[in-house]
Design a protein around this motif. Sequence first.
Motif, PDB file in Angstrom:
ATOM      1  N   GLU A 513       0.835  -1.206   0.000  1.00 13.86           N
ATOM      2  CA  GLU A 513       0.000   0.000   0.000  1.00 13.86           C
ATOM      3  C   GLU A 513       0.866   1.251   0.000  1.00 13.86           C
ATOM      4  OE1 GLU A 513      -3.294   0.158  -0.467  1.00 13.86           O
ATOM      5  OE2 GLU A 513      -3.045  -1.998  -0.811  1.00 13.86           O
ATOM      6  N   LYS A 516       2.696   1.486  -3.448  1.00 12.57           N
ATOM      7  CA  LYS A 516       1.814   1.939  -4.537  1.00 12.57           C
ATOM      8  C   LYS A 516       1.625   3.457  -4.494  1.00 12.57           C
ATOM      9  CE  LYS A 516      -1.753  -0.843  -3.870  1.00 12.57           C
ATOM     10  NZ  LYS A 516      -3.059  -1.483  -4.127  1.00 12.57           N
ATOM     11  N   ARG A 521       1.096   3.808  -8.422  1.00  8.87           N
ATOM     12  CA  ARG A 521       0.385   2.568  -8.765  1.00  8.87           C
ATOM     13  C   ARG A 521      -0.828   2.374  -7.853  1.00  8.87           C
ATOM     14  NH1 ARG A 521       4.488   2.734 -11.718  1.00  8.87           N
ATOM     15  NH2 ARG A 521       5.635   0.923 -12.516  1.00  8.87           N
ATOM     16  N   ALA A 522      -1.473   3.454  -7.469  1.00  6.46           N
ATOM     17  CA  ALA A 522      -2.522   3.404  -6.448  1.00  6.46           C
ATOM     18  C   ALA A 522      -3.619   2.394  -6.753  1.00  6.46           C
ATOM     19  CB  ALA A 522      -3.132   4.789  -6.259  1.00  6.46           C
ATOM     20  N   SER A 523      -3.962   2.206  -8.019  1.00  2.00           N
ATOM     21  CA  SER A 523      -5.077   1.316  -8.366  1.00  2.00           C
ATOM     22  C   SER A 523      -4.622  -0.080  -8.795  1.00  2.00           C
ATOM     23  CB  SER A 523      -5.911   1.947  -9.490  1.00  2.00           C
ATOM     24  OG  SER A 523      -5.097   2.127 -10.653  1.00  2.00           O
ATOM     25  N   THR A 525      -3.598  -3.892  -8.943  1.00  2.00           N
ATOM     26  CA  THR A 525      -3.991  -5.094  -8.206  1.00  2.00           C
ATOM     27  C   THR A 525      -2.746  -5.902  -7.842  1.00  2.00           C
ATOM     28  OG1 THR A 525      -4.181  -6.449 -10.199  1.00  2.00           O
ATOM     29  CG2 THR A 525      -6.144  -5.193  -9.525  1.00  2.00           C
TER      30      THR A 525
END
Length: 597
Positions: A513, A516, A521-523, A525
């Motif tokens: 988390e 990211k 790369r917040a979204s 998977t």
Amino acid sequence: MREYSVPVLVDVPASANLTDTVFQRAEQEPGAIALRRKVGKDWIAVTAREFRDQVAAVAKGLVAAGIEAGDRVALMSRTRYEWTVADYAILAAGAVSVPIYETSSADQVKWIISDSGAKAVFVELESHEETVREVLPELGELKHVWCIEGGALEELAADGAEVSDETLTGRRTGRGVADLATIVYTSGTTGLPKGCRLTHDNLLFTARNVANGPLERLFTVHDRSVLLFLPLAHVFARIIQVVLIETGTVLGHTPNMKNVAPDLQAFKPSFLLGVPRVFEKVYNGAEQKAAAGGKAKIFHAAADAAIAWSKAESSGGAGLGLKLKHALFDRLVYGKLREATGGNLSAAICGGSALGERLGHFFRGVGIEIVEGWGLTETSAPSTVNLPGANKIGTVGKPFPGVTVGIGEDGEILVKGRHIFDGYWNNDKATAEAVDADGWFHTGDIGEIDADGYVRITGRKKEILVTAAGKNVAPAPMEDRIRAHPLVSQAMVVGDDRPFVAAIVTLDPEALEQWKASNGRASATLAELSADPLILAEVQKAVDDANKTVSKAEQIKKFAVLDIDITEESGHLTPTLKVKRNLVMRDFAKHIDDLYS
């Protein structure tokens, strides 16, 4: 065979049992604080007399319920105050406690209760009770299911009100050192768990010789206290509980192993115990917090200084320049880390697997000395332990008083002493295979003893990989180095009968988390991240670091990053976070095969 022995320091009389200290201290120091119990957000003191009275009341309830001397009573709960009350109540009633991990499946619960022949079981939560009742028709010996959250301890205390003190005293004192105290089932990385028979002598002898020997300094500090968060169903936490009760150290409990920080800050323990993954998480969390605040360079410089300072302390002491640097970082970094653990913590005990020299030196440099010990369920937990102040980092210490350690011709570590278990429950064949005619317990671990008697673990006999070229490879040290990377959750080295050594790696969801957020790369998977070039480059760094420790033939040539994590909940880790290698090999066979295709 090379051997190293340490003479017995404290003997245990034949009439003694584990409950003596609880009842004697209540008379000698009735107002002394024995435990602290968390109620809501507050920690409430429990005096020695109050604890004794609760233990006695529940024990009388067990007697009233028909529990006889020698009967087995199972205990399925998270680590909490009531676990300790129920455990000592079972012993005070003359019975035998059988711990069960609270994460156990219905099949595991069925096996342990049926194999032990338990007549009753304490469960903590309604969900635990449902698990037991799911298999209840197949448990003919089981007569009672008592739910702690349902008020079972209070009900038992009320039911036992008519049982006399004399009756309870007879039950309690009728058990001596030779009698069975508990059956602790191995955590079962392969096959069905085996029940280890541990006597009152096994546990008392171990606790008193450890507490008065190598770890004496931990029990002589002012306001000594320990917060237990490891599962008490495991022998490591269990023997520490006995040590704390025996030494009058204030004991607290929290079931929150994954997020223990708030309780550490409130309880302010003087020392604690953990497994390597706990200390890795503390380090990685501090590193990530520093990075998020733009202070990564400062943290890494501080970490390097702590490690250098610790290493210098092992070889004559730090020079003036390093001392000044260390003092500066103590104000900037180390003090904040100590404060995060409550501010009173100066030492910790680590077991379960190897901590690694890097973390050992880091924490000692910070001012929290982690002493490693080593042992198994069959050895009542410890066989060796390091000494605070004489801590040889990278080893698991010397044998504690009363123990002899030897190295067999094949490198296997063998152990003798009164801490060796009484055998496997209902399994004489396995007992005969584990303890030879000369009384040596064959541990299954591979290691060496240095000239000063310190033991170093180099591998696990059953886990040694043999490549197709005939090269023997010990996977554990490399796995420890890879797992030390902040983004890595677990690593497992493979290569048995294969042309080269490889590894499968999983990513830490919590660490991801932060990563990211810092890398745009917040979204993303987990599946996307497992193939992300930046992530793969980070894992490659961890693999490269591990490869520095072995010969070229033993080095990891390829690795795969899984798109899921392997956890206790997934069934791939034991409750003490050991990898169930056979299950990982089975469930991820395609990923492993692809490495060699």
